[in-house]
Design a protein around this motif. Structure first.
Motif, short mmCIF file in Angstrom:
data_model
loop_
_atom_site.label_atom_id
_atom_site.label_comp_id
_atom_site.label_asym_id
_atom_site.label_seq_id
_atom_site.Cartn_x
_atom_site.Cartn_y
_atom_site.Cartn_z
N VAL A 85 -0.33 -29.63 -8.44
CA VAL A 85 0.06 -28.21 -8.46
C VAL A 85 -1.08 -27.33 -7.95
O VAL A 85 -0.85 -26.38 -7.20
CB VAL A 85 0.50 -27.79 -9.87
N VAL A 86 -2.31 -27.65 -8.36
CA VAL A 86 -3.47 -26.87 -7.90
C VAL A 86 -3.57 -26.90 -6.38
O VAL A 86 -3.70 -25.86 -5.72
CB VAL A 86 -4.78 -27.41 -8.53
N LEU A 87 -3.50 -28.08 -5.79
CA LEU A 87 -3.60 -28.21 -4.33
C LEU A 87 -2.42 -27.54 -3.63
O LEU A 87 -2.58 -26.89 -2.59
CB LEU A 87 -3.68 -29.69 -3.94
N ASN A 88 -1.23 -27.67 -4.23
CA ASN A 88 -0.04 -27.01 -3.69
C ASN A 88 -0.22 -25.49 -3.67
O ASN A 88 0.01 -24.84 -2.64
CB ASN A 88 1.18 -27.40 -4.51
N LEU A 89 -0.66 -24.93 -4.78
CA LEU A 89 -0.80 -23.48 -4.90
C LEU A 89 -1.87 -22.93 -3.96
O LEU A 89 -1.68 -21.88 -3.33
CB LEU A 89 -1.13 -23.11 -6.34
N ILE A 90 -2.99 -23.64 -3.87
CA ILE A 90 -4.08 -23.20 -3.01
C ILE A 90 -3.63 -23.15 -1.54
O ILE A 90 -3.93 -22.20 -0.81
CB ILE A 90 -5.30 -24.13 -3.16
N LEU A 91 -2.88 -24.15 -1.13
CA LEU A 91 -2.39 -24.19 0.25
C LEU A 91 -1.32 -23.13 0.49
O LEU A 91 -1.23 -22.58 1.60
CB LEU A 91 -1.86 -25.59 0.57
N VAL A 92 -0.50 -22.84 -0.53
CA VAL A 92 0.48 -21.75 -0.41
C VAL A 92 -0.25 -20.41 -0.24
O VAL A 92 0.17 -19.56 0.56
CB VAL A 92 1.40 -21.69 -1.65
N TRP A 217 6.26 -15.00 -9.50
CA TRP A 217 5.38 -16.09 -9.97
C TRP A 217 4.47 -15.63 -11.09
O TRP A 217 4.23 -16.37 -12.06
CB TRP A 217 4.53 -16.62 -8.81
N ILE A 218 3.93 -14.41 -10.99
CA ILE A 218 3.04 -13.90 -12.04
C ILE A 218 3.80 -13.76 -13.36
O ILE A 218 3.30 -14.15 -14.43
CB ILE A 218 2.42 -12.55 -11.62
N THR A 219 5.02 -13.22 -13.30
CA THR A 219 5.85 -13.10 -14.51
C THR A 219 6.15 -14.47 -15.09
O THR A 219 6.04 -14.68 -16.31
CB THR A 219 7.18 -12.38 -14.18
N LEU A 220 6.51 -15.41 -14.24
CA LEU A 220 6.83 -16.77 -14.69
C LEU A 220 5.61 -17.44 -15.32
O LEU A 220 5.73 -18.13 -16.34
CB LEU A 220 7.34 -17.59 -13.50
N ASP A 221 4.44 -17.25 -14.73
CA ASP A 221 3.22 -17.86 -15.27
C ASP A 221 2.89 -17.34 -16.66
O ASP A 221 2.45 -18.10 -17.54
CB ASP A 221 2.04 -17.60 -14.32
N ILE A 222 3.09 -16.05 -16.87
CA ILE A 222 2.84 -15.46 -18.19
C ILE A 222 3.78 -16.06 -19.23
O ILE A 222 3.37 -16.41 -20.35
CB ILE A 222 2.98 -13.92 -18.13
N VAL A 223 5.06 -16.19 -18.87
CA VAL A 223 6.04 -16.81 -19.77
C VAL A 223 5.65 -18.25 -20.07
O VAL A 223 5.71 -18.72 -21.21
CB VAL A 223 7.46 -16.75 -19.17
N ILE A 251 -4.02 -17.34 -12.60
CA ILE A 251 -5.19 -16.89 -11.83
C ILE A 251 -4.91 -17.05 -10.34
O ILE A 251 -5.20 -16.17 -9.52
CB ILE A 251 -6.45 -17.68 -12.24
N ASN A 252 -4.33 -18.20 -9.98
CA ASN A 252 -4.02 -18.46 -8.58
C ASN A 252 -2.99 -17.47 -8.03
O ASN A 252 -3.09 -17.03 -6.89
CB ASN A 252 -3.49 -19.88 -8.41
N SER A 253 -1.99 -17.13 -8.86
CA SER A 253 -0.96 -16.19 -8.42
C SER A 253 -1.55 -14.82 -8.11
O SER A 253 -1.15 -14.16 -7.15
CB SER A 253 0.14 -16.06 -9.48
N LEU A 254 -2.52 -14.42 -8.92
CA LEU A 254 -3.19 -13.14 -8.68
C LEU A 254 -3.99 -13.19 -7.38
O LEU A 254 -4.01 -12.23 -6.60
CB LEU A 254 -4.11 -12.79 -9.86
N GLY A 256 -3.27 -15.28 -4.86
CA GLY A 256 -2.26 -15.35 -3.81
C GLY A 256 -1.69 -13.98 -3.49
O GLY A 256 -1.44 -13.65 -2.31
N LEU A 257 -1.47 -13.18 -4.53
CA LEU A 257 -0.99 -11.81 -4.35
C LEU A 257 -1.94 -11.03 -3.46
O LEU A 257 -1.52 -10.33 -2.53
CB LEU A 257 -0.85 -11.13 -5.72
N TYR A 258 -3.24 -11.16 -3.74
CA TYR A 258 -4.25 -10.46 -2.94
C TYR A 258 -4.22 -10.92 -1.48
O TYR A 258 -4.22 -10.10 -0.56
CB TYR A 258 -5.65 -10.69 -3.53
N LEU A 259 -4.19 -12.25 -1.27
CA LEU A 259 -4.23 -12.78 0.09
C LEU A 259 -3.01 -12.36 0.91
O LEU A 259 -3.12 -11.97 2.07
CB LEU A 259 -4.33 -14.31 0.07
N TRP A 260 -1.81 -12.47 0.29
CA TRP A 260 -0.58 -12.18 1.06
C TRP A 260 -0.39 -10.69 1.31
O TRP A 260 0.22 -10.30 2.29
CB TRP A 260 0.64 -12.75 0.33
#
Length: 268
Positions: A85-92, A217-223, A251-254, A256-260
């Motif tokens: 999941v870490v590698l998947n998220l980083i590449l996304v 994703w951020i909402t889902l991660d908090i849940v 942390i990754n979603s935040l 990713g939000l910045y990058l996108w």
């Protein structure tokens, strides 16, 4: 009466050609996603900041596994899930196509954990994610080939009306999942039922390159953090690894939000 045999022959030929083109494109996309050389290259060419975040996330994932001391089958599955999941998220985060190779692995092992924990919403979510990985790899490959920048997917935005539509869809699916979770005696049903609708929205928006995916994703991660904290209290299978993974994903979603939203604009 008009002779329609020629029309049907032409239609059948066009259909076969279209299907053949799709099959060829999908095969090419699949081979690119699982190409070892491309996987290594896309990890090596990540931004320096992304590599630092990836290293921290991997260390935290492995550290939580060791600290949890769960060396059962479920524990090892949890570790594999975390790394994938870490590698998947980083590449996304950087719009890299090979994220789908790790995404498929992560979905399969996460699904095993969700089944062991009887999390009905999570089971449904991971089953959906697994299917969407194959849709996503085809769409991303096609979209990247159309771009001038062949290295990563360029993000898109949509209108507030589109956002309202997906919000309504989220609530409709939530109540459907909640109904079945009650019938199937699921765990933490009110929280767990939100995973599938948020996941569907996030995954569909991600597949088509929309920036707004990160809100879902951020909402889902908090849940998920709340769910796995509760599971941790009753010492459920792989709960330590999964709880730490949820924090890492937030942390990754935040990031990713910045990058996108901002990173790509700065780069271009």
């Amino acid at each position: 009466m008009k002779n329609t045999s020629k029309f049907y022959k032409v239609s059948d030929k066009k259909s076969l050609t279209t299907f053949s083109q799709f099959t060829s494109s999908f095969s090419e996309a699949f081979l690119q996603v699982f190409n070892l050389q491309r996987n290594i290259l896309e990890l090596k060419t990540l931004h320096k900041a992304t590599k630092i975040i990836m290293s921290i996330m991997l260390i935290a994932t492995i550290g939580s596994f060791i600290f949890g001391a769960d060396y059962t089958f479920s524990g090892w599955v949890g570790l594999i899930t975390g790394i994938a999941v870490v590698l998947n998220l980083i590449l996304v985060d950087q719009g890299r196509l090979t994220n789908y190779s790790w995404g498929i692995l992560g979905c399969v092992v996460w699904l095993i954990i969700a089944i062991n924990n009887r999390l009905i919403g999570d089971i449904a979510s991971q089953s959906f994610y697994l299917i969407m990985q194959f849709v996503g790899l085809y769409v991303w490959h096609h979209q990247i080939n159309k771009q001038s920048n062949k290295e990563e997917l360029t993000s898109r935005s949509f209108t507030w009306l589109n956002g309202l539509f997906w919000l309504v869809i989220t609530f409709i699916i939530y109540f459907i999942v909640l109904f079945f979770s009650k019938k199937l005696n699921g765990t933490q049903i009110y929280l767990d039922a939100s995973l599938l609708p948020l996941g569907i929205v996030g995954q569909v928006l991600m597949t088509y390159g929309y920036r707004s995916q990160w809100i879902a994703w951020i909402t889902l991660d908090i849940v998920n953090i709340i769910i796995w904290y509760n599971q941790l209290q009753i010492v459920s299978p792989a709960s330590t690894s999964m709880f730490v993974l949820q924090i890492i994903m937030l942390i990754n979603s935040l990031y990713g939000l910045y990058l996108w939203y901002y990173g790509q604009q700065k780069n271009h």
